[in-house]
Design a protein around this motif. Sequence first.
Motif, PDB file in Angstrom:
ATOM      1  N   TRP A 107       0.829  -1.212   0.000  1.00 15.45           N
ATOM      2  CA  TRP A 107       0.000   0.000   0.000  1.00 15.45           C
ATOM      3  C   TRP A 107       0.864   1.263   0.000  1.00 15.45           C
ATOM      4  CZ3 TRP A 107      -0.515   3.883   3.741  1.00 15.45           C
ATOM      5  CH2 TRP A 107      -1.471   4.855   3.432  1.00 15.45           C
ATOM      6  N   LEU A 108       1.882   1.315   0.871  1.00 15.56           N
ATOM      7  CA  LEU A 108       2.766   2.490   0.927  1.00 15.56           C
ATOM      8  C   LEU A 108       3.400   2.769  -0.435  1.00 15.56           C
ATOM      9  CD1 LEU A 108       4.937   2.363   4.189  1.00 15.56           C
ATOM     10  CD2 LEU A 108       3.235   4.080   3.570  1.00 15.56           C
ATOM     11  N   THR A 109       3.936   1.720  -1.061  1.00 17.55           N
ATOM     12  CA  THR A 109       4.598   1.879  -2.353  1.00 17.55           C
ATOM     13  C   THR A 109       3.608   2.341  -3.421  1.00 17.55           C
ATOM     14  OG1 THR A 109       6.146   0.118  -1.750  1.00 17.55           O
ATOM     15  CG2 THR A 109       6.026   0.708  -4.076  1.00 17.55           C
ATOM     16  N   SER A 110       2.436   1.746  -3.423  1.00 19.35           N
ATOM     17  CA  SER A 110       1.422   2.114  -4.416  1.00 19.35           C
ATOM     18  C   SER A 110       1.003   3.571  -4.256  1.00 19.35           C
ATOM     19  CB  SER A 110       0.200   1.192  -4.286  1.00 19.35           C
ATOM     20  OG  SER A 110       0.566  -0.154  -4.479  1.00 19.35           O
ATOM     21  N   GLU A 111       0.842   4.025  -3.007  1.00 19.96           N
ATOM     22  CA  GLU A 111       0.461   5.418  -2.766  1.00 19.96           C
ATOM     23  C   GLU A 111       1.589   6.380  -3.135  1.00 19.96           C
ATOM     24  OE1 GLU A 111      -2.621   6.989  -1.502  1.00 19.96           O
ATOM     25  OE2 GLU A 111      -3.022   5.127  -2.589  1.00 19.96           O
ATOM     26  N   ALA A 112       2.828   6.006  -2.819  1.00 19.19           N
ATOM     27  CA  ALA A 112       3.963   6.865  -3.168  1.00 19.19           C
ATOM     28  C   ALA A 112       4.076   7.020  -4.684  1.00 19.19           C
ATOM     29  CB  ALA A 112       5.256   6.292  -2.587  1.00 19.19           C
ATOM     30  N   VAL A 113       3.885   5.906  -5.409  1.00 22.87           N
ATOM     31  CA  VAL A 113       3.934   5.963  -6.875  1.00 22.87           C
ATOM     32  C   VAL A 113       2.753   6.764  -7.414  1.00 22.87           C
ATOM     33  CG1 VAL A 113       3.787   4.574  -8.978  1.00 22.87           C
ATOM     34  CG2 VAL A 113       5.227   3.807  -7.078  1.00 22.87           C
ATOM     35  N   ARG A 114       1.566   6.541  -6.857  1.00 23.95           N
ATOM     36  CA  ARG A 114       0.351   7.200  -7.359  1.00 23.95           C
ATOM     37  C   ARG A 114       0.382   8.705  -7.138  1.00 23.95           C
ATOM     38  NH1 ARG A 114      -4.499   9.020  -5.483  1.00 23.95           N
ATOM     39  NH2 ARG A 114      -3.985   8.464  -3.325  1.00 23.95           N
ATOM     40  N   THR A 115       0.818   9.130  -5.947  1.00 19.90           N
ATOM     41  CA  THR A 115       0.761  10.552  -5.605  1.00 19.90           C
ATOM     42  C   THR A 115       2.047  11.296  -5.936  1.00 19.90           C
ATOM     43  OG1 THR A 115       1.569  10.192  -3.339  1.00 19.90           O
ATOM     44  CG2 THR A 115      -0.820  10.019  -3.719  1.00 19.90           C
ATOM     45  N   GLY A 116       3.179  10.567  -6.017  1.00 23.79           N
ATOM     46  CA  GLY A 116       4.457  11.235  -6.223  1.00 23.79           C
ATOM     47  C   GLY A 116       4.848  12.089  -5.034  1.00 23.79           C
ATOM     48  N   ASN A 117       4.332  11.738  -3.856  1.00 26.32           N
ATOM     49  CA  ASN A 117       4.554  12.550  -2.659  1.00 26.32           C
ATOM     50  C   ASN A 117       5.027  11.653  -1.530  1.00 26.32           C
ATOM     51  OD1 ASN A 117       4.346  14.321  -0.416  1.00 26.32           O
ATOM     52  ND2 ASN A 117       2.630  15.404  -1.360  1.00 26.32           N
ATOM     53  N   LYS A 118       6.031  12.081  -0.793  1.00 26.46           N
ATOM     54  CA  LYS A 118       6.530  11.261   0.319  1.00 26.46           C
ATOM     55  C   LYS A 118       5.674  11.411   1.571  1.00 26.46           C
ATOM     56  CE  LYS A 118       9.870  14.391   2.512  1.00 26.46           C
ATOM     57  NZ  LYS A 118      11.249  14.476   3.040  1.00 26.46           N
ATOM     58  N   ARG A 119       4.738  12.376   1.574  1.00 31.21           N
ATOM     59  CA  ARG A 119       3.803  12.537   2.692  1.00 31.21           C
ATOM     60  C   ARG A 119       2.539  11.751   2.354  1.00 31.21           C
ATOM     61  NH1 ARG A 119       3.536  16.098   6.913  1.00 31.21           N
ATOM     62  NH2 ARG A 119       5.326  17.211   6.046  1.00 31.21           N
ATOM     63  N   ILE A 120       2.318  10.648   3.050  1.00 29.33           N
ATOM     64  CA  ILE A 120       1.209   9.749   2.755  1.00 29.33           C
ATOM     65  C   ILE A 120       0.120   9.960   3.805  1.00 29.33           C
ATOM     66  CG2 ILE A 120       0.520   7.366   2.390  1.00 29.33           C
ATOM     67  CD1 ILE A 120       2.633   8.258   0.422  1.00 29.33           C
ATOM     68  N   VAL A 121      -1.041  10.409   3.368  1.00 28.91           N
ATOM     69  CA  VAL A 121      -2.197  10.569   4.250  1.00 28.91           C
ATOM     70  C   VAL A 121      -3.117   9.377   4.003  1.00 28.91           C
ATOM     71  CG1 VAL A 121      -4.141  12.029   4.902  1.00 28.91           C
ATOM     72  CG2 VAL A 121      -1.987  13.072   4.158  1.00 28.91           C
ATOM     73  N   THR A 122      -3.393   8.616   5.057  1.00 30.91           N
ATOM     74  CA  THR A 122      -4.131   7.368   4.858  1.00 30.91           C
ATOM     75  C   THR A 122      -5.561   7.637   4.398  1.00 30.91           C
ATOM     76  OG1 THR A 122      -4.732   7.280   7.190  1.00 30.91           O
ATOM     77  CG2 THR A 122      -2.736   6.139   6.520  1.00 30.91           C
ATOM     78  N   GLY A 123      -6.345   8.303   5.231  1.00 32.95           N
ATOM     79  CA  GLY A 123      -7.699   8.676   4.847  1.00 32.95           C
ATOM     80  C   GLY A 123      -8.472   7.551   4.191  1.00 32.95           C
ATOM     81  N   GLY A 124      -9.220   7.908   3.149  1.00 30.59           N
ATOM     82  CA  GLY A 124     -10.050   6.938   2.452  1.00 30.59           C
ATOM     83  C   GLY A 124      -9.264   5.956   1.623  1.00 30.59           C
ATOM     84  N   SER A 125      -8.018   6.292   1.246  1.00 30.49           N
ATOM     85  CA  SER A 125      -7.260   5.404   0.362  1.00 30.49           C
ATOM     86  C   SER A 125      -6.895   4.096   1.073  1.00 30.49           C
ATOM     87  CB  SER A 125      -5.992   6.104  -0.137  1.00 30.49           C
ATOM     88  OG  SER A 125      -5.139   6.440   0.935  1.00 30.49           O
ATOM     89  N   PHE A 126      -6.523   4.180   2.343  1.00 29.74           N
ATOM     90  CA  PHE A 126      -6.174   2.970   3.075  1.00 29.74           C
ATOM     91  C   PHE A 126      -7.419   2.146   3.377  1.00 29.74           C
ATOM     92  CE2 PHE A 126      -4.778   0.610   6.946  1.00 29.74           C
ATOM     93  CZ  PHE A 126      -3.774  -0.116   6.333  1.00 29.74           C
ATOM     94  N   SER A 127      -8.507   2.825   3.681  1.00 27.98           N
ATOM     95  CA  SER A 127      -9.768   2.138   3.915  1.00 27.98           C
ATOM     96  C   SER A 127     -10.207   1.388   2.671  1.00 27.98           C
ATOM     97  CB  SER A 127     -10.845   3.143   4.329  1.00 27.98           C
ATOM     98  OG  SER A 127     -12.080   2.503   4.543  1.00 27.98           O
ATOM     99  N   GLU A 128     -10.089   2.031   1.523  1.00 25.25           N
ATOM    100  CA  GLU A 128     -10.466   1.394   0.263  1.00 25.25           C
ATOM    101  C   GLU A 128      -9.532   0.234  -0.049  1.00 25.25           C
ATOM    102  OE1 GLU A 128     -12.452   0.861  -3.490  1.00 25.25           O
ATOM    103  OE2 GLU A 128     -12.975   1.686  -1.523  1.00 25.25           O
ATOM    104  N   PHE A 129      -8.261   0.401   0.242  1.00 23.40           N
ATOM    105  CA  PHE A 129      -7.285  -0.667   0.033  1.00 23.40           C
ATOM    106  C   PHE A 129      -7.666  -1.897   0.858  1.00 23.40           C
ATOM    107  CE2 PHE A 129      -3.284  -2.717   1.385  1.00 23.40           C
ATOM    108  CZ  PHE A 129      -2.708  -3.001   0.155  1.00 23.40           C
TER     109      PHE A 129
END
Length: 265
Positions: A68-90
């Motif tokens: 999940w961390l890697t997918s979010e980093a690639v998707r957003t291009g940002n090193k600051r990962i906010v979980t929010g709805g994305s982790f819930s959906e994951f």
Amino acid sequence: MTAHSKNVEERAFGAKCLVAAALPYRDPKPEQLVNGAWVRQNGDYTLWVQGGPLGLPYGTYPRIFVIWLTSEAVRTGNKRIVTGGSFSEFCRKLNIDRSRGKNGAGRRMVEQAERLLSSRVGIESTRNEITNKQQLCFSDEHNLFRSGSMFESEIVLTDKFFKEITEHCIPIDLRAVSALRESAFALDIYQWLAYRMFSLRRQAHPTWQQLNAQFGASFERIIDFRKAFLRTLPSVLQQYPGARVVQTDSGLRLLPSPTVVPRLE
């Protein structure tokens, strides 16, 4: 939804640095550590992991969390990962129970994510007789799921780890991760095959000894590792039917195969 957009939606990414050599499958005993660190070797690649106050990450949950961390980093291009709805959906896509009870999956996910983010990693790789060594931590800071909701947290990845996982990531299929989520061993084999087949141009012959050094954390005897590997492989190939893998007496023969997910143009 078109077939192309569905492929993109189900695409996830694994971190090569934690696929080329495996994290523990169970909480390691002191005698399994080297000077307090977990060490695995894959040819000229060596990984060591030193745990924080809670101990070393192990099992399926840190693997799922890194995907999940890697997918979010690639998707957003940002090193600051906010979980929010994305982790819930994951978690919803992987059918992971969010329970925070004593034995709930949500509680175990949080504990293993905390172990992972508090750990330190060393990577050594040798090419042309030159050994490159680097050490990295996963996060500069994180307030992991402390606000009352499991899915409201912020993680700031270190520059080194962000660079590592965005520049050296492995495309994988989230549906396969969901199907294999109960087995850390199966997740490792699946991601390893995805990694090998992504760049394989000619057949390769990893031996049982080499595979045991990479994966076989819980097996003292090669024969026991081989049995476990061959017992797990069919479930992996069910999720990656295009992989051309042949068993031999000495190990495996890997033949160039289609990638796990179609390459994006």
